[in-house]
Write an enzyme that holds these catalytic residues in place. Structure first.
Site, PDB file in Angstrom:
ATOM      1  N   SER A 121      -1.559  -6.916 -13.006  1.00 29.62           N
ATOM      2  CA  SER A 121      -2.410  -7.213 -11.851  1.00 29.62           C
ATOM      3  C   SER A 121      -3.660  -6.345 -11.761  1.00 29.62           C
ATOM      4  O   SER A 121      -4.585  -6.664 -11.023  1.00 29.62           O
ATOM      5  CB  SER A 121      -1.612  -7.084 -10.551  1.00 29.62           C
ATOM      6  N   LYS A 164      -0.601  -4.816  -1.083  1.00 31.31           N
ATOM      7  CA  LYS A 164      -1.789  -4.251  -1.728  1.00 31.31           C
ATOM      8  C   LYS A 164      -2.970  -4.211  -0.757  1.00 31.31           C
ATOM      9  O   LYS A 164      -3.761  -3.259  -0.772  1.00 31.31           O
ATOM     10  CB  LYS A 164      -2.148  -5.063  -2.969  1.00 31.31           C
TER      11      LYS A 164
END
Length: 373
Positions: A121, A164
């Site tokens: 990611s 996140k």
């Protein structure tokens, strides 16, 4: 028997190392003699093992003149898909910047408080970082992002977006870039029901609009579809995508993706059959959990393969070794396949690789590849 298993594991590690180490990194003498070195530090949002959002500190370095080597260091540990993402990020950055990948060396130094750094990611952010170094551009310190970098320059979907986003907000970032199509996100929530004899916990999924949620915590959440979109928000620079789109084009026929996923699915189903024959309860439960997770990942790849063929293919390749490993492991535990048979397969595979390397000018001695003769 343990000796055989250790030998098999060692052979697989050696085989993997041979696929990761570029030929130019072998046989060099002394330290590289660079004319100049540029570096930048980026902070990639991630999710800890406990499910909390965290930031991983990554220092990126490009050095000239190099030979297309990508060096990766992680503290404490990293998974292979993160290293693979770094290599793709460096290569795509060189294409977008209009420079030769083989004229530079690339370094990735990652530090995190989590035990293992894993997942692709941060690939998009690493690509942005390398691109800023190659083009000598400054990044906006209030912007960060999450999303994998695909071989065609698109930004692929990732998980843990709410966590996140929370990490980005708590560390002062004002703009958070996410993969296109992931604005509406489902995240896990633990619900507890207290009863006289104890507590029942279950995981449920809630849907959230990340753009609206980001607005509530003073962060602008923006979807990006490619590295060209992302670099604009980081630098204000508008790169002419048409000038580099041809070398970035990656076309994977649908039948190739289907073939890979179908092959994986067949092995998963075969593993289920073998697991049912395992008598040891501990191993049986462990294998069932692992293979269920792999099957869930495979199902998600099936669901997006038409929209994201490159992503589905790359992710399918990434889980392939695990599917093969647990398939063979379950057969050994269920006494449907012997260790000697597995070692014979490994020998055959290594021999085949040696033949192919020699046919393209490799310098490996076939005798060195036969570890179980």
């Amino acid at each position: 028997m343990h000796g055989y298993r250790y030998a098999a594991i060692a052979s697989l590690v050696i085989l993997l190392a041979l696929t990761l180490i570029p030929a130019t990194a072998i046989g060099d003498s002394g330290l590289p003699n660079y004319s100049y070195v540029r570096s930048i530090t980026i902070y990639a949002p991630a999710v800890s093992g406990s499910g909390e959002g965290v930031l991983s500190k990554t220092t990126l370095i490009v050095a000239y003149p190099g030979s297309g080597r990508v060096f990766f260091s992680a503290l404490p540990y990293t998974e292979l898909d993160t290293q693979g993402a770094a290599r793709i990020a460096a290569y795509i950055a060189s294409l977008v910047a209009g420079v030769s990948f083989n004229n530079y060396d690339y370094y990735v130094i990652t530090e995190s408080n989590v035990p293992i750094i894993g997942g692709p990611s941060s690939g998009g952010l690493m690509c942005v970082g390398f691109l800023s170094l190659l083009m000598n551009k400054t990044l906006n310190p209030s912007v960060t992002m999450t999303g994998m970098i695909n071989p065609d320059g698109t930004i692929g979907p990732v998980g843990g977006l709410k966590e996140k986003l929370d990490a980005a907000a708590s560390n002062g970032f004002k703009t958070f870039l996410i993969p296109k199509g992931q604005r509406y996100y489902q995240y896990p929530v633990i619900q507890e029901t207290r009863l006289p004899w104890g507590v029942i916990r279950r995981t449920v999924y809630q849907s959230i609009d990340l753009v609206e949620y980001g607005r509530s915590i003073n962060v602008s959440v923006i979807e990006v579809g490619s590295i060209f979109d992302a670099i604009t928000y980081f630098t204000g620079m508008d790169i002419n995508a048409s000038s580099v789109i041809e070398p970035l084009q990656v076309s994977i026929p649908g039948e190739v993706v289907d073939s890979l996923l179908n092959n994986l699915s067949a092995m998963v189903q075969d593993t289920y059959s073998s697991v049912n024959k395992v008598y040891d309860y501990y191993y049986k439960r462990t294998l069932q959990t692992v293979i269920n997770n792999l099957n869930n990942t495979l199902s998600s790849l099936y669901s997006i393969k038409d929209k994201y063929p490159v992503y589905a293919f790359v992710q399918g390749l990434s889980i392939y070794p695990s599917v093969v490993y647990y398939n063979l492991f379950s057969k050994v535990l269920s006494n449907t396949l012997s260790i000697d048979s597995i070692l014979g397969t490994v020998n055959t595979t290594l021999t085949s690789i040696g033949v192919r390397l020699n046919s393209i000018g490799g310098s490996l001695d076939l005798d060195e590849l036969i570890l179980f003769s």
